[in-house]
Design a protein around this motif. Structure first.
Motif, PDB file in Angstrom:
ATOM      1  N   ARG A 173       0.836  -1.213   0.000  1.00  0.00           N
ATOM      2  CA  ARG A 173       0.000   0.000   0.000  1.00  0.00           C
ATOM      3  C   ARG A 173       0.865   1.254   0.000  1.00  0.00           C
ATOM      4  O   ARG A 173       0.616   2.191  -0.752  1.00  0.00           O
ATOM      5  CB  ARG A 173      -0.911  -0.002   1.214  1.00  0.00           C
ATOM      6  N   ASP A 174       1.879   1.274   0.832  1.00  0.00           N
ATOM      7  CA  ASP A 174       2.723   2.461   0.938  1.00  0.00           C
ATOM      8  C   ASP A 174       3.593   2.665  -0.301  1.00  0.00           C
ATOM      9  O   ASP A 174       3.887   3.790  -0.673  1.00  0.00           O
ATOM     10  CB  ASP A 174       3.619   2.370   2.179  1.00  0.00           C
ATOM     11  N   PRO A 185       0.032   3.267  -3.665  1.00  0.00           N
ATOM     12  CA  PRO A 185      -1.378   3.175  -3.267  1.00  0.00           C
ATOM     13  C   PRO A 185      -2.336   2.927  -4.424  1.00  0.00           C
ATOM     14  O   PRO A 185      -3.294   2.167  -4.283  1.00  0.00           O
ATOM     15  CB  PRO A 185      -1.655   4.525  -2.605  1.00  0.00           C
ATOM     16  N   LYS A 196     -11.156   0.726   1.059  1.00  0.00           N
ATOM     17  CA  LYS A 196     -11.749   1.852   1.794  1.00  0.00           C
ATOM     18  C   LYS A 196     -10.702   2.595   2.613  1.00  0.00           C
ATOM     19  O   LYS A 196     -10.592   3.822   2.529  1.00  0.00           O
ATOM     20  CB  LYS A 196     -12.855   1.338   2.713  1.00  0.00           C
ATOM     21  N   TYR A 197      -9.931   1.856   3.402  1.00  0.00           N
ATOM     22  CA  TYR A 197      -8.953   2.525   4.263  1.00  0.00           C
ATOM     23  C   TYR A 197      -7.804   3.149   3.472  1.00  0.00           C
ATOM     24  O   TYR A 197      -7.259   4.168   3.875  1.00  0.00           O
ATOM     25  CB  TYR A 197      -8.442   1.579   5.342  1.00  0.00           C
ATOM     26  N   THR A 198      -7.462   2.559   2.346  1.00  0.00           N
ATOM     27  CA  THR A 198      -6.433   3.172   1.502  1.00  0.00           C
ATOM     28  C   THR A 198      -6.954   4.480   0.920  1.00  0.00           C
ATOM     29  O   THR A 198      -6.240   5.484   0.909  1.00  0.00           O
ATOM     30  CB  THR A 198      -6.002   2.206   0.389  1.00  0.00           C
ATOM     31  N   LEU A 208      -9.335   6.388   2.207  1.00  0.00           N
ATOM     32  CA  LEU A 208      -9.488   7.355   3.292  1.00  0.00           C
ATOM     33  C   LEU A 208      -8.157   7.999   3.673  1.00  0.00           C
ATOM     34  O   LEU A 208      -8.109   9.157   4.063  1.00  0.00           O
ATOM     35  CB  LEU A 208     -10.100   6.690   4.524  1.00  0.00           C
ATOM     36  N   ASN A 209      -7.086   7.235   3.555  1.00  0.00           N
ATOM     37  CA  ASN A 209      -5.765   7.728   3.934  1.00  0.00           C
ATOM     38  C   ASN A 209      -4.912   8.108   2.734  1.00  0.00           C
ATOM     39  O   ASN A 209      -3.716   8.329   2.881  1.00  0.00           O
ATOM     40  CB  ASN A 209      -5.037   6.650   4.761  1.00  0.00           C
ATOM     41  N   PHE A 210      -5.527   8.189   1.559  1.00  0.00           N
ATOM     42  CA  PHE A 210      -4.790   8.454   0.321  1.00  0.00           C
ATOM     43  C   PHE A 210      -3.971   9.740   0.413  1.00  0.00           C
ATOM     44  O   PHE A 210      -2.797   9.759   0.088  1.00  0.00           O
ATOM     45  CB  PHE A 210      -5.782   8.532  -0.841  1.00  0.00           C
ATOM     46  N   VAL A 262      -2.913  11.304   3.076  1.00  0.00           N
ATOM     47  CA  VAL A 262      -1.864  11.143   4.077  1.00  0.00           C
ATOM     48  C   VAL A 262      -0.700  10.362   3.492  1.00  0.00           C
ATOM     49  O   VAL A 262       0.467  10.705   3.713  1.00  0.00           O
ATOM     50  CB  VAL A 262      -2.413  10.429   5.336  1.00  0.00           C
ATOM     51  N   LEU A 263      -1.000   9.329   2.712  1.00  0.00           N
ATOM     52  CA  LEU A 263       0.064   8.533   2.107  1.00  0.00           C
ATOM     53  C   LEU A 263       0.898   9.364   1.153  1.00  0.00           C
ATOM     54  O   LEU A 263       2.117   9.243   1.110  1.00  0.00           O
ATOM     55  CB  LEU A 263      -0.533   7.332   1.369  1.00  0.00           C
ATOM     56  N   ASN A 281       3.592  11.969   2.462  1.00  0.00           N
ATOM     57  CA  ASN A 281       4.892  11.441   2.868  1.00  0.00           C
ATOM     58  C   ASN A 281       5.888  11.384   1.726  1.00  0.00           C
ATOM     59  O   ASN A 281       7.057  11.137   1.942  1.00  0.00           O
ATOM     60  CB  ASN A 281       4.731  10.042   3.467  1.00  0.00           C
TER      61      ASN A 281
END
Length: 76
Positions: A29-30, A33, A62-64, A66-68, A70-71, A74
């Motif tokens: 994921r990191d 994404p 979903k969680y990826t 939601l945090n897109f 934020v990822l 970085n």
């Protein structure tokens, strides 16, 4: 290990197997994404998977998403 196998292992009762699978999923994921979402979407679309894997793939998507942001914050 395939993505479906990693998703299944991430819910294993074997603590070591679960932690290794979670680590590999989060690394994928990191690393990319967009590709991770696409791969999870392909798994979600599979109708021949065990019933519990499709919802888990959807949760990863979903969680990826939601945090897109934020990822990507970085990345330099």
């Amino acid at each position: 290990m395939s993505l479906a196998e990693l998703i299944a292992a991430a819910s294993s009762s074997n603590n070591q197997l679960r932690q290794e699978a979670e680590k590999k999923l989060m690394e994928a994921r990191d690393r990319n994404p967009g590709m991770f979402i696409a791969a999870c979407s392909e798994e979600f679309a599979q109708t021949n998977l065990p019933d519990h894997l499709r919802p888990q793939a959807a949760i990863l998507i979903k969680y990826t998403l939601l945090n897109f942001a934020v990822l990507f914050l970085n990345y330099p």
